[in-house]
Each structure stands twice: as C-alpha cells, then as structure tokens.
Design an enzyme around this catalytic site. Sequence first.
Site, PDB file in Angstrom:
ATOM      1  N   GLU A 229      -3.216   1.260   3.872  1.00 43.47           N
ATOM      2  CA  GLU A 229      -2.570   1.931   2.741  1.00 43.47           C
ATOM      3  C   GLU A 229      -3.500   2.936   2.090  1.00 43.47           C
ATOM      4  O   GLU A 229      -3.070   4.018   1.680  1.00 43.47           O
ATOM      5  CB  GLU A 229      -2.124   0.890   1.709  1.00 43.47           C
ATOM      6  CG  GLU A 229      -1.206   1.431   0.620  1.00 43.47           C
ATOM      7  CD  GLU A 229      -1.952   2.021  -0.581  1.00 43.47           C
ATOM      8  OE1 GLU A 229      -1.332   2.730  -1.382  1.00 43.47           O
ATOM      9  OE2 GLU A 229      -3.164   1.749  -0.702  1.00 43.47           O
ATOM     10  N   GLU A 230      -4.775   2.589   1.989  1.00 44.29           N
ATOM     11  CA  GLU A 230      -5.730   3.491   1.349  1.00 44.29           C
ATOM     12  C   GLU A 230      -5.975   4.740   2.184  1.00 44.29           C
ATOM     13  O   GLU A 230      -6.526   5.718   1.691  1.00 44.29           O
ATOM     14  CB  GLU A 230      -7.053   2.763   1.097  1.00 44.29           C
ATOM     15  CG  GLU A 230      -6.956   1.548   0.184  1.00 44.29           C
ATOM     16  CD  GLU A 230      -6.524   1.897  -1.233  1.00 44.29           C
ATOM     17  OE1 GLU A 230      -6.423   3.095  -1.558  1.00 44.29           O
ATOM     18  OE2 GLU A 230      -6.280   0.962  -2.023  1.00 44.29           O
ATOM     19  N   GLU A 256       1.373  -3.593  -5.722  1.00 43.86           N
ATOM     20  CA  GLU A 256       0.245  -2.667  -5.789  1.00 43.86           C
ATOM     21  C   GLU A 256      -0.603  -2.940  -7.019  1.00 43.86           C
ATOM     22  O   GLU A 256      -0.368  -3.894  -7.753  1.00 43.86           O
ATOM     23  CB  GLU A 256       0.744  -1.211  -5.807  1.00 43.86           C
ATOM     24  CG  GLU A 256       0.654  -0.518  -4.465  1.00 43.86           C
ATOM     25  CD  GLU A 256      -0.774  -0.308  -3.991  1.00 43.86           C
ATOM     26  OE1 GLU A 256      -1.722  -0.551  -4.764  1.00 43.86           O
ATOM     27  OE2 GLU A 256      -0.957   0.084  -2.831  1.00 43.86           O
TER      28      GLU A 256
END
Length: 836
Positions: A229-230, A256
């Site tokens: 995701e990053e 999140e």
Amino acid sequence: MVDPKLSVRRRGQHKVSRSPQLPIPSSEDRHMRKENGRRKDLSQKSTIFFFLVYYSAVFYIVRYSVNYLPNPKSLVNSKPTEFTEEQARKHLNYFVSLGPRVAGSLANDVHAANYILETVLKVKASVSPSLKVEIDTQRPTGSFTLDFVSGFGSYYTNVTNTIVRVSAVDSPSNHALLLNCHTDSVNGAPGASDDAVACAVLLEVMRAVTSDHTHPLLHDIIFLFNGAEENLHQASHGFITQHPWAKQVKGFINLEAAGAGGKEIVFQTGPSHPWLASAWAMNAPHPFGTVIAQELFQSGIIPSDTDFRIFRDYGKIPGIDLAYMTNGYVYHTLYDDVDRILPGCIQRAGDNILAVVDHLVKSPSSLLPNPGSYRHGALAFMDFLGIFMITLPMRMLSILNMLFSVGPIIYLARCIMSSAAERLHYEQKIFKGIVIIMSSWLACAFVVFLLAIFVTKCGNSMAFFSRPYLVVFLYGLPGLATLLIVNRVAASIVFKNEDPWMLETIFFDSYLFIWSAILFQINYIQLQSSLILLLCVLPLCLIRCLFLKKIFHHKNDGIVATKVAVYLAALLPHTLILFSLSWIGLDLFIPLCGRLGTVVPPDLVIAGLVALLLILLSHFVLSLIHLAESIQWIVAGMLLLSAGALCFVLSSHAFPYAVDNDITAPQRLIVQHISRTFYGFDKKVRQQDSGIWLNTMDYPGFKVDTGSNAANESPLLPCKGLFCHFPFLVPLNKFVTLSKYIPADEPSFSETGIQPFSVRLIQDETTKISENSTSWTYKKRLSFVVDGPSHISVHVAPLSSKGISSKLTSWIVEDEIERSRSKPTSIVDHLVLGNL
C-alpha cells in the site's frame, strides 16, 4: 421595540431608554431596568458566570467523549464470539517486532505473510464444520495511472497479497464483503498504527466470526492482507483487477491510519450507496465519523490517500474507509510504535467492525447481495459524541435544507409585516444587524490572519505545533474579542435607543437570515457538509421560533438570567456537536502542519480554521452579549491572555518540536544517501557526485537546528533541471521545495545489498510527420531498459530549447523482468513516471 412600561416620556413624544454608551449604562438606565424588581440586562459578573460555566461543561463533556475508550477484553473473560484486544495485541506485537516492513523486504513479504498464514491455519483448524476457509497467496503484476497530487503512473510486479475467504459449506454465496488492511510500512517506521494494528484487528475479527456456531453465514467474507500500500496502492490494484474472487465483492471496509491510537473515524463512504454507511451507523456500538472529513480528504487538501480510491475507481464497489487520526505527529515516523496505541483503542475498533460485519454477512436484512436496490445518492453523516450517528441521504438533506432555509425567511417576513406600528422599519434594523455581523466576521478573519502573518514574518511559525493550547490563546481569543468588540460597539452606535431585549431579538433575526441564506446557497451546490449548516439553523428555528417563542418575547416579564439559562440549556446538544467538530478539526490539522510542505505557511491555515470555527461556534449565542450590562473586563481579559501568548511565541522558548513523555511532535527530516551521474547528449558522463540529500516536510524547514553542523552550514540548493536533478518524492514534489546537498563518499551498495541503478537506450527512431517552408514536425520513439533495486522511480520529460518545442505524447511499460517462484523472497519492482 421599547417596553412601554419601562419608557420615560420627555418633550412630548420623544422616548429615552438606555444610554448610547452600552458598556457603561447611566444611573437612570439602571433604575429603569430594576423597576418592579426585574433587570433588562445581565451584570458583568453574571455574564462571566453563565458563559464560563456553560462552556466549561461543554469542554469537559466533549473531552471525555473524544478520549473515552472501552475496557480491553481478554480471552479468559469473554465469549469465543467476542472480539478481544488481548489476542489482537499479540498479533500487533509480532508485526512491529519485525521492524520496518517495506514492500519487497523479507520482513513484509516473507515473515509477515507467513505469520498471517500460520494464524489463519490455526483458525481454520477450529472453525465450525459448516464453514469453509480458503487461503490464497497472490503475486500480481500490473500498472495504472493515479491522479493524486502531482499525478504519476505506477508499474509493479510480484507484489504480495495474502487472501483469506470464509464461506458457508452448505450455501455458498456469490456475494462477498471485503475487509482490507496492508502489512507494509514506510521505510524507517515500525508501522504500528499504519497499518499493523489494522491487520491485527482483522485477524481477531476472523477468529471471532468463525467461532460463531449459532448464526449461519449468508454471505462470504474476504480478508485481504495486501503487501504494497505504501508503494501507492499497488497490491490492492493487483487484487481488485486480477484476482478471481474480486468479482464477487459487493462492498468493502478499508482500515487505515493517519495517526496513532484514539478512535477510528469513518472519513470516507460511497460512492453513493448510502446503505453501507447506514449499516455502520445502525450497528457499530461506538460510531464515530463526519462527512466533513470525507469532503476534506477527497478535495486533496490533505496530502494523503488510501486503498479506498483503488477499490472505488477500479473495482466500482462501495465501501467505508476507517482511520486512526489522533496523534498524527507520529504518522510515518519511527515513533509509530505499540506504546502509542492506548488500551481500549483496539477493542473499540474490533467491536465496531465485528458488529457491522456480523450484520452485513449474517443478517437477512443485509443489502450486500443487491446494493443497487437502495441506491439513493450520497449520504451525509455525523456522530453525536460517539453515542449514535446521524445519517441523511443527500436527497432528504436537500429537502430539509430547502425547508429550513426558506422557512426562516417566511418567519422573518411575517415578523416584519405583523405589528407594523410596533416594528416600524424593522426590515431596516435587520439589514443593519446583518451588516454589523458580516463586518464582525471580516474583522475576526482579518485580525487572526494578521497575527498569523506577523508570527510567520518574525520567524516563529508553528509555535503551536507541540503546544496545541497556544492556538486558543494566540488566535482564538483575539478572534473572539474582535467579534465581541465589533458587535457591541457597532450596535451602540447604530442602535442607540433600543431596549436590550429588542436589540437581542434584532441580532438573533439577523443571524437567522444570514445562516438561512448560506444554507440555501450551500444546498444549491449539493455539499454533504451542509448537514453542519442545517444543524446551525435548525435549533434556532425550532427552539427560538417555536418552543421558546413566548419566553423570549421582549414584552414577556421575567428574570433575564432565567431566560438565558433556559436558552443555553436548550442549545446544549447543538453546542456539543459543533464543539466536538471543532475539537476533531484542530486535532487533525495541527499535527498535519508537520507535513504540509515548505510552501504553505501553517499559521495561516490554522488561523483560517480558527476564524471559521469561531463563526460557527458563536453564531447562536453572540446575540446574547447585547443583554450584558458591560463586557469590558471580559474583552480586557481575553486581550491580556492573547498578549501573553504572543510574547511567549516571539520568545526563544516557543520551540515548535518536542519529543518527551507528554507529547511527541518531531520535525520530519528526510535524509537520503545518494549517488548521481549526469550524461550529455553524446552519452558521455558530464558530472558524477555523491552526497547526503536533505529535505524537510514542514514550513520552518532548515531554520531549525538539525543537530548537524554540516547540514546547518550548507546553503539551500537552487532548483535546476528536471525535478531539480534529484530523485524527488513523487507525487509531493510541488510541496517540498527546500533541499540541501552535503558532499559525501559514494554509498556502498555491496554492504546494503542494493543493486545499482542503470539505464540503457536500446532503440532511437525518428520519423518525419510534416514539413513546410518554416517548420518541421518529427516523432521520436525511444526505448530503454532500466535495471536496479526493487524500488525505482523514473522521471521523464521532453526537452525544449530555443525555437524547438516538444511534448510527451505516450508511454508504455513492458514486463521483461525475470522472476523465480522458487526463491523465498518476492521481487517488487516499482516504476513511477512523472505526470507531464
């Protein structure tokens, strides 16, 4: 209108009531107001007492609500079907013990993934015979373009997804609910809240759901533990566009973080499909969220993004986005550790998610199988102190907005037309009241912005960063004092001979007209946050114009203190909502100033927010100041406290950062050891160097001592060439403009295991498209091979020179990377192309 029982006739028909100097009434005025044992205004002591007690009570109620967390549960003292923080913390501790989990690393793609698989196998061994648990490991390859901040194109290969599907054996469903978290973290951060705690919560939710042997599973649940995701949402894109299970997903919940600990907030829903947010509002035991956060996030003001965008845009499915936002100081820093996640935070999130999941996949009334059956546009939502959530479909909200924007106008028109003899030229008085109110708003904004500019120019920006209370004294009190002074002084000049209660009525009606007009305009552009404005107008209409109309009539006898007390008590729920929103707004934006970049002065952002909040918070009580005998000492006290705060900010003690037991508010300094090689058009090396590249993510930049003499003494770099000839952090290059470069030895790639970066041009074709007497048009096609480590950023831009212009028309990325499935680690290759 002046009360005839209290007026004094002089020289025929002329009336004399109170002195034009409202702050200092004459002795005759005081005598008239005390006639029959009743006052027509409040003494200064009573005014201070009323508002101090009222807002102190509001402050402590909201503070308790914001900080309240349920007691953590353990496996021993709870049922098997209940969520337990004790078990979830065990998962969290393991993830954090791995250290930074960058996508493509052993920690993320091997150790974290293996732990999830081992945990799922333990759950699978003890599930009910009626349930089936399937496990899949996906390593997708793909590419996409994302319009986020500066924009970029992303290419990835072999990212890691660990996917678990829970379904009923007897009645398999083609409808699934997706629960998503990400196991990776940014480089250098333990990633406890972003996003290890979310994955820990989902593992425990999985155990609790599969432990229920009494309620059958009507729909499937898909748990996605995505590993990139990053890297800007690569793994979620790989799942939703390529995995066969993605086709059955009808809704999703994404977990999140933009902070650590506290309450998880619902800050995005939709698109459309209000049934999903309604399911959260009705079933979550601790609902917390506001549509304002959604509109702020989707506007791009907050430089952050989540997998919600990928599922929404590429999967075309509705969802809910949850995030921890408290203590945003530690977001994406080495301080994002387990200790920041207070006891009860995990329990609260787990209880909410488990309750909503149970409803969506087990209840016959769930709309998960056919979400289109209840598709009525967007949904406006807001919680009340975390107790319950207010939800309104946009269509219903538009109707209410229209009703409560036109209704007050009709009410005021009737007031103007009725009792014409008593209310002579009342419309002119309302117009004057509107002008005074609008002038006070402008003056408030001017004062706080002037203070912010002054503090910034003096080089003391962000003094409030580690001391949030300074915002109240530095900007809040001066702004409030300005509102009081302008309203009181202007009223004493424009309305010289008005009775105090009549004066209060004039300003109340003026406020009612202003907010009704604003609500009408906001409703026209269909903003979901108009729910806030509706809550500003609705109490004024219902409480003053209907329920308390007789009590507040200026002819009605009664003690003024009693009337004010009844009015404030009736408005308490309304005050709590607005005060809670103000608390959340400051709690979000103050830490956010540490990563807004080096372009926007954060004091201006906070000053503007404070001015807006003051206008919202004061609109329903500011008319009451005209009942006060005097406010001189109140204003003087505010200005004195503000002056003290300003002196402190301008002193050497107002250091913006802190790292201690009370608060951790570090400066974000990005340090990278880099090696650069520049080539000319002849493909020969023109320049080669290496050094330490430094960037700061906030406005003070390098004005603060970094602790390094070399960094402090090095000059700022002028920006030359594409991305200033540095490997800029796409897509935030427009926000981070201050850099320093300290010459140093070349980094040793052999010690770190990082493969050196190289580019090889393999094809160069030029085709003439058109030609005339003065110009030529050519099309040039370049093909090149990029070799390097697992994470690569490539910035491409056309070169223009004098008399020659060029533009990039298209680009394509082809996958020719050799991949070996037998290796214990995955390979993650990442290409970012600048949006040109």
